[in-house]
Scaffold this active site. Structure first.
Site, PDB file in Angstrom:
ATOM      1  N   ASP A   1      42.269  18.696  46.293  1.00 29.11           N
ATOM      2  CA  ASP A   1      42.658  17.333  46.626  1.00 29.11           C
ATOM      3  C   ASP A   1      44.051  17.295  47.249  1.00 29.11           C
ATOM      4  O   ASP A   1      44.979  17.966  46.771  1.00 29.11           O
ATOM      5  CB  ASP A   1      42.682  16.465  45.365  1.00 29.11           C
ATOM      6  CG  ASP A   1      41.471  15.560  45.251  1.00 29.11           C
ATOM      7  OD1 ASP A   1      40.842  15.259  46.286  1.00 29.11           O
ATOM      8  OD2 ASP A   1      41.143  15.148  44.119  1.00 29.11           O
TER       9      ASP A   1
ATOM     10  N   GLU B   1      41.427  10.779  50.450  1.00 32.85           N
ATOM     11  CA  GLU B   1      40.816   9.472  50.252  1.00 32.85           C
ATOM     12  C   GLU B   1      41.130   8.546  51.420  1.00 32.85           C
ATOM     13  O   GLU B   1      42.109   8.734  52.132  1.00 32.85           O
ATOM     14  CB  GLU B   1      41.330   8.841  48.949  1.00 32.85           C
ATOM     15  CG  GLU B   1      40.935   9.599  47.695  1.00 32.85           C
ATOM     16  CD  GLU B   1      41.414   8.919  46.420  1.00 32.85           C
ATOM     17  OE1 GLU B   1      41.980   7.801  46.515  1.00 32.85           O
ATOM     18  OE2 GLU B   1      41.228   9.493  45.340  1.00 32.85           O
TER      19      GLU B   1
ATOM     20  N   GLU C   1      32.098   7.412  45.822  1.00 30.81           N
ATOM     21  CA  GLU C   1      32.366   7.152  44.407  1.00 30.81           C
ATOM     22  C   GLU C   1      32.169   5.687  44.049  1.00 30.81           C
ATOM     23  O   GLU C   1      32.711   4.791  44.707  1.00 30.81           O
ATOM     24  CB  GLU C   1      33.790   7.574  44.024  1.00 30.81           C
ATOM     25  CG  GLU C   1      34.102   7.327  42.553  1.00 30.81           C
ATOM     26  CD  GLU C   1      35.360   7.995  42.061  1.00 30.81           C
ATOM     27  OE1 GLU C   1      35.691   7.812  40.860  1.00 30.81           O
ATOM     28  OE2 GLU C   1      36.024   8.698  42.844  1.00 30.81           O
TER      29      GLU C   1
ATOM     30  N   ASP D   1      42.644  15.752  41.876  1.00 33.64           N
ATOM     31  CA  ASP D   1      43.838  15.147  41.289  1.00 33.64           C
ATOM     32  C   ASP D   1      43.493  14.422  39.989  1.00 33.64           C
ATOM     33  O   ASP D   1      44.376  13.894  39.312  1.00 33.64           O
ATOM     34  CB  ASP D   1      44.547  14.215  42.277  1.00 33.64           C
ATOM     35  CG  ASP D   1      43.678  13.074  42.779  1.00 33.64           C
ATOM     36  OD1 ASP D   1      42.529  12.934  42.313  1.00 33.64           O
ATOM     37  OD2 ASP D   1      44.154  12.314  43.646  1.00 33.64           O
ATOM     38  N   SER D   2      42.218  14.458  39.613  1.00 37.22           N
ATOM     39  CA  SER D   2      41.810  14.021  38.276  1.00 37.22           C
ATOM     40  C   SER D   2      42.518  14.844  37.204  1.00 37.22           C
ATOM     41  O   SER D   2      42.546  14.452  36.026  1.00 37.22           O
ATOM     42  CB  SER D   2      40.294  14.158  38.108  1.00 37.22           C
ATOM     43  OG  SER D   2      39.838  15.439  38.528  1.00 37.22           O
TER      44      SER D   2
ATOM     45  N   LYS E   1      40.513  17.675  50.463  1.00 39.36           N
ATOM     46  CA  LYS E   1      39.872  16.362  50.348  1.00 39.36           C
ATOM     47  C   LYS E   1      40.934  15.276  50.377  1.00 39.36           C
ATOM     48  O   LYS E   1      42.001  15.420  49.767  1.00 39.36           O
ATOM     49  CB  LYS E   1      39.061  16.256  49.052  1.00 39.36           C
ATOM     50  CG  LYS E   1      38.323  14.914  48.903  1.00 39.36           C
ATOM     51  CD  LYS E   1      37.368  14.912  47.724  1.00 39.36           C
ATOM     52  CE  LYS E   1      38.082  14.765  46.399  1.00 39.36           C
ATOM     53  NZ  LYS E   1      38.744  13.422  46.251  1.00 39.36           N
TER      54      LYS E   1
END
Length: 266
Positions: free
Chosen positions: A84, A116, A183, A45-46, A114
């Site tokens: 993501d 978070e 991270e 999602d960057s 993925k």
């Protein structure tokens, strides 16, 4: 050329072979990154920042991730592709997380998703993995929570915070995660977590002792128009073309030359 699978990554950790991961968001770069020897491609999602121009990844939707993942998949033969789950696509309920994970696998052609979050997401991870979708966890600095964290800050420096991150990692492994991204955490803490787990850890600003590394493609090529983070390195400075820069990145990860001390946190 055999495709990279969950079993491949597990074997690499067991053998002490570093895992090279890099982001990509389209067909052309997906193909180039794959051909340059990267083991895992993250459609992160960057993309909200480096592709769409936002200040954070928060505006990215699950359809955005599925679209870019589908584009990347058309150019990839060997690398594993991880997509993501973006902000708001999995936090509301386990059912929401499952539905959107299926969407990324079917419409996006991802091999893994993925998400978070720490121990709180263990039940969600268990639900998804027990139904056949591999999951990569992500702890430490979680960019989707940047507003709650008060900015892009190093996590886990205080003893209580370090203990929470260790518990988060253990809970995600127990829940069935196939690997975990660490991270912006102190290198010594990332080393402890990596050695305590059976599944691979992928560092980004977490020191050289993780089982692998990931960078955002635009950062490691030096083409992101805003300031790149401390933990990144511009591999184009020492190479004549993009392919060579990516190959240099892969070799540097494999040989534990990257990240160096200046790309890590204490």
């Amino acid at each position: 050329m055999k495709p990279v699978t969950v079993s491949t990554l597990s074997s690499m950790k067991a053998a002490g072979e570093k895992i090279a991961m890099l982001t990509a968001y389209d067909y052309s770069f997906g193909h180039l990154v794959d051909q340059s020897g990267v083991d895992v491609i993250l459609v992160g999602d960057s993309l909200g920042m480096v592709i769409q121009g936002h200040d954070t990844p928060v505006p990215v939707t699950v359809d955005d991730c599925a679209y870019h993942c589908r584009c990347v998949s058309r150019g990839v033969e060997r690398a594993m592709i991880i997509a993501d789950l973006p902000f708001g696509a999995y936090q509301a309920s386990i059912e929401q997380a499952w539905t959107n994970s299926v969407h990324l696998m079917q419409a996006g052609r991802a091999h893994m998703v993925k998400l978070e979050g720490g121990e709180l997401m263990a039940e969600t991870i268990d639900h998804i993995t027990s139904r056949g979708i591999p999951v990569c966890g992500h702890i430490g600095l979680t960019p989707q929570s940047v507003h709650q964290l008060g900015g892009f800050k190093v996590q886990g420096r205080e003893p209580d915070a370090a203990k929470r991150l260790k518990n988060d990692a253990a809970a995600q492994q127990e829940a069935g995660a196939s690997m975990i991204v660490l991270e912006a955490v102190p290198a010594s803490l990332a080393k402890d977590i990596s050695e305590s787990l059976d599944i691979p850890t992928i560092g980004i600003g977490a020191g050289v002792h993780c089982d692998g590394q990931v960078l955002v493609l635009q950062d490691m090529l030096g083409i992101y128009p805003k300031q790149s983070p401390k933990f990144s390195r511009n591999f184009m400075l020492d190479n004549d073309d993009i392919g060579a820069a990516i190959e240099d990145y892969v070799a540097s990860v494999k040989d534990s030359r990257f990240p160096a001390v200046e790309h890590s946190f204490k």
